[in-house]
Design a protein around this motif. Structure first.
Motif, mmCIF file in Angstrom:
data_model
loop_
_atom_site.group_PDB
_atom_site.id
_atom_site.type_symbol
_atom_site.label_atom_id
_atom_site.label_comp_id
_atom_site.label_asym_id
_atom_site.label_seq_id
_atom_site.Cartn_x
_atom_site.Cartn_y
_atom_site.Cartn_z
ATOM 1 N N ASP A 73 -81.785 -64.683 41.577
ATOM 2 C CA ASP A 73 -80.581 -65.120 42.285
ATOM 3 C C ASP A 73 -79.320 -64.817 41.493
ATOM 4 O OD1 ASP A 73 -80.958 -66.920 40.308
ATOM 5 O OD2 ASP A 73 -80.849 -68.715 41.578
ATOM 6 N N LYS A 74 -79.489 -64.200 40.336
ATOM 7 C CA LYS A 74 -78.330 -63.786 39.542
ATOM 8 C C LYS A 74 -78.527 -62.348 39.082
ATOM 9 C CE LYS A 74 -77.100 -68.305 37.615
ATOM 10 N NZ LYS A 74 -76.006 -68.584 38.550
ATOM 11 N N VAL A 75 -77.422 -61.685 38.815
ATOM 12 C CA VAL A 75 -77.494 -60.331 38.282
ATOM 13 C C VAL A 75 -77.944 -60.394 36.824
ATOM 14 C CG1 VAL A 75 -76.104 -58.325 37.630
ATOM 15 C CG2 VAL A 75 -75.769 -59.410 39.867
ATOM 16 N N LEU A 76 -78.936 -59.567 36.490
ATOM 17 C CA LEU A 76 -79.448 -59.479 35.118
ATOM 18 C C LEU A 76 -78.999 -58.161 34.501
ATOM 19 C CD1 LEU A 76 -83.133 -60.497 35.960
ATOM 20 C CD2 LEU A 76 -81.255 -61.992 35.254
ATOM 21 N N LEU A 77 -79.009 -58.107 33.178
ATOM 22 C CA LEU A 77 -78.680 -56.842 32.511
ATOM 23 C C LEU A 77 -79.566 -55.719 33.026
ATOM 24 C CD1 LEU A 77 -77.964 -57.753 28.796
ATOM 25 C CD2 LEU A 77 -76.449 -56.582 30.394
ATOM 26 N N VAL B 38 -69.860 -47.771 30.742
ATOM 27 C CA VAL B 38 -69.590 -49.036 30.050
ATOM 28 C C VAL B 38 -70.245 -49.014 28.669
ATOM 29 C CG1 VAL B 38 -69.421 -50.297 32.241
ATOM 30 C CG2 VAL B 38 -71.634 -50.194 31.077
ATOM 31 N N PHE C 187 -63.538 -49.532 30.265
ATOM 32 C CA PHE C 187 -64.573 -48.974 31.147
ATOM 33 C C PHE C 187 -63.952 -47.774 31.865
ATOM 34 C CE2 PHE C 187 -65.761 -53.715 31.832
ATOM 35 C CZ PHE C 187 -66.570 -53.733 30.708
ATOM 36 N N PRO D 203 -79.405 -52.104 26.943
ATOM 37 C CA PRO D 203 -78.269 -52.178 27.865
ATOM 38 C C PRO D 203 -77.067 -51.362 27.397
ATOM 39 C CG PRO D 203 -78.527 -54.243 26.665
ATOM 40 C CD PRO D 203 -79.655 -53.351 26.239
ATOM 41 N N ARG D 204 -76.201 -51.043 28.329
ATOM 42 C CA ARG D 204 -74.897 -50.388 28.071
ATOM 43 C C ARG D 204 -75.042 -49.108 27.243
ATOM 44 N NH1 ARG D 204 -70.336 -54.702 27.046
ATOM 45 N NH2 ARG D 204 -69.166 -52.777 27.223
ATOM 46 N N GLU E 245 -70.990 -58.308 36.053
ATOM 47 C CA GLU E 245 -71.186 -59.101 34.844
ATOM 48 C C GLU E 245 -72.517 -59.838 34.979
ATOM 49 O OE1 GLU E 245 -68.413 -62.274 34.332
ATOM 50 O OE2 GLU E 245 -68.955 -62.637 32.236
ATOM 51 N N GLU E 246 -73.301 -59.755 33.942
ATOM 52 C CA GLU E 246 -74.577 -60.478 33.891
ATOM 53 C C GLU E 246 -74.350 -61.924 34.343
ATOM 54 O OE1 GLU E 246 -77.853 -61.311 30.314
ATOM 55 O OE2 GLU E 246 -75.756 -61.022 29.835
ATOM 56 N N GLY E 247 -75.198 -62.426 35.204
ATOM 57 C CA GLY E 247 -75.063 -63.805 35.666
ATOM 58 C C GLY E 247 -74.313 -63.948 36.980
ATOM 59 N N LEU E 248 -73.730 -62.860 37.474
ATOM 60 C CA LEU E 248 -73.059 -62.928 38.776
ATOM 61 C C LEU E 248 -74.062 -63.395 39.834
ATOM 62 C CD1 LEU E 248 -70.476 -62.014 40.515
ATOM 63 C CD2 LEU E 248 -71.808 -59.955 41.002
ATOM 64 N N VAL F 35 -72.733 -55.328 32.685
ATOM 65 C CA VAL F 35 -72.315 -55.624 31.310
ATOM 66 C C VAL F 35 -72.718 -57.055 30.979
ATOM 67 C CG1 VAL F 35 -70.414 -53.964 31.313
ATOM 68 C CG2 VAL F 35 -69.972 -56.320 32.028
ATOM 69 N N ASP F 36 -72.890 -57.327 29.695
ATOM 70 C CA ASP F 36 -73.339 -58.637 29.257
ATOM 71 C C ASP F 36 -72.287 -59.703 29.576
ATOM 72 O OD1 ASP F 36 -72.658 -56.477 27.319
ATOM 73 O OD2 ASP F 36 -72.025 -58.177 26.096
#
Lengths: 346, 346
Positions: A12-16, A66, A149, A343-344, B106-109, B140-141
């Motif tokens: 339910d959240k965006v992860l890396l 990024v 970015f 990541p990144r 952003e991570e967690g969005l 991104v973190d």
């Protein structure tokens, strides 16, 4: 050490890992973006859209960059942003025409940093012969970004008679790789974590349109079925996408895959698999076996393809899967990247 | 209250005002980007590049969107990103062909936020009839972004016989404006600061290619000298750019500029000048006086131009300056935005 395990609950959240280019990225595309934007060009799911317009076939591709840190051995975010988008056009069989450049700056970024990055972008664009013709700059308040970015978006003109797509691989085709894998990812990681190796590992960041043009010129139309640049998610994710979209198996030969000793060593030390590490100046091509030698010779004649090899074959066994015959003589499945190894990276 | 004074020392760091669309943005372009990227298409400095390719004239434009908050009365970052880039193509006289969409998450969005924004983008693209054909997602973190940034880049085909540019205004031309100014900026500000007014002010975010197509169709080729959408920096910055690039004066009539009572009231309360407040669904056109009535009639016949007016004239006095005859009968200089009146407006 950098493997982020997948949560088994609903995400339910965006992860890396959603930015990794692996399974989670594919899930985001399938569950969120395709239903919202659905149209035939997007659903092709190649690295670029191709459209008929004004009597030509235009290729169109976008990428945001990024990468962290902004400067690394062998390049920086600016040259990377130019090379990456040129490459996404070139692997579609297009001659790149021009780029846009859009910056999101964090308040407080040293002007000298921005100037260096812009100069590097300009120099990379000039070397490649592809102008940056339009741009945009936004600034976000301190703490709402991370320095800098960049988005680059590119237009290309697809060569007459050329039609490349990841759904065109056929059993019997050869898998060609233009050179050493893993250099970019390990160069970034070493810089970020302050690791030192005996030999400095440099990013392979480079514009591939010259190499790819030579490959297309060396083979009859249709002999190159598809090309990809194995960036985020590495060689494994790229080949898994092709295997899935073409509903074929891909069988790799581990001993044929060129990996620098120092990259191999760094990967062993860090617990990374070089097949999953990002590249920024390599191309994978799926080629009709009758044309493979000619394409390989054209690659080796180009400075960016000097270490090109045939690294595997397309098969009718295990459709949708990538397998690898290891140096020990065993066979293993090379799955798509799950989670986020690093990541990144771009 | 939101005026950020310019430091008089050399600017060695990026300031919020560098993203304002005003003087500092122009300085950044002149001092950093133009020297690094210099080429004829970029140096035109219009809202879009125009190139000959494949026997047609392609328009190409890019914008990143960092608006805060993501959702606001009358729109959200997704619909804004679709409208803004369509408008930058349309004001170049181009029929928009397609868009790319690139996300920096952003991570967690919350996934639900992303889904809402994507659906809004898809709906805006469908309403406008312009498909989103390619995309990219980076993550991104946590702490390195601010929820969600979007880049949209667009390609259009410039209409035959049409050549618009900010350097083509001539003394005697009329300045046409399609409707009320300041709605977008005040809607964002009210939402961000939790201000309540008697009437809810909504963003004017809209795709203008239909209105602009009607304006072009209503006038002979060349009669519309240039068009712009007065976004960041507001009407004043747009007109200052045209005055500078055409080396003409522009004389506005304050009483002719349509401003809603509630926007005027909010601006007075907040110490803002509506001429500097961003719009996202308005167009300014510089038009041959012989064609002005026909263009105005075409604008008024379109729902997005119902409140269109002639708000001023191009003069040979005060080249490079915008002046305004006020309601009190005095004349004042309307300078370009200095610093940043309202950051992260688009």
């Amino acid at each position: 050490m950098f493997i982020c395990p997948l949560p088994v609950t609903k995400r339910d959240k965006v992860l890396l890992g959603h930015g990794s280019g692996g399974k989670l990225s594919a899930e985001l595309l399938r569950d969120v973006f395709l239903p919202a934007f659905s149209n035939p060009a997007l659903c092709r799911m190649d690295d670029q859209a191709i459209m008929e317009a004004a009597g030509a076939r235009l290729a169109f591709t976008t990428d945001s960059y990024v990468v962290k840190p902004l400067f690394f051995p062998g390049g920086d975010i600016g040259s990377l942003a130019v090379h990456g988008t040129i490459n996404d056009l070139a692997v579609g069989g297009a001659d790149p025409l021009c780029l846009s450049a859009a910056f999101i700056l964090e308040e407080g970024l040293p002007m000298e940093t921005l100037r260096s990055v812009a100069q590097s972008m300009g120099a990379a664009a000039e070397r490649a012969g592809i102008p940056i013709v339009t741009g945009d700059t936004k600034v976000v308040d301190k703490g709402s970004g991370d320095g800098l970015f960049i988005n680059t978006t590119g237009i290309g003109i697809v060569r007459a008679g050329i039609s490349l797509s990841a759904n065109q691989a056929r059993p019997g085709d050869c898998v060609l790789l233009s050179g050493y894998i893993g250099d970019h990812g390990i160069a970034i990681l070493a810089q970020r974590e302050g690791l030192e190796f005996e030999t400095r590992i440099e990013s392979d960041s480079a514009a591939l349109h010259g190499l790819i043009g030579a490959m297309l010129a060396a083979s009859p139309a249709g002999a190159i079925r598809c090309m990809r640049d194995p960036t985020r998610g590495g060689l494994s994710s790229t080949l898994n996408e092709i295997a899935a979209q073409s509903a074929v198996g891909i069988a790799l030969q581990e001993s044929a895959i060129p990996i620098r000793e120092e990259v191999r060593g760094a990967c062993e030390m860090l617990g990374l698999d070089p097949l999953y590490v990002a590249n920024e100046g390599k191309v994978v091509a799926i080629v009709d076996p009758a044309a493979a030698d000619a394409v390989l010779a054209a690659m080796r004649a180009h400075p960016l393809g000097a270490e090109a090899r045939i690294v595997g074959a397309v098969t009718d066994r295990n459709p949708g899967l990538v397998t690898m015959r290891t140096a020990l003589g065993t066979t293993r499945i090379v799955d798509m990247l799950a989670g986020d190894q690093l990541p990144r990276i771009c």
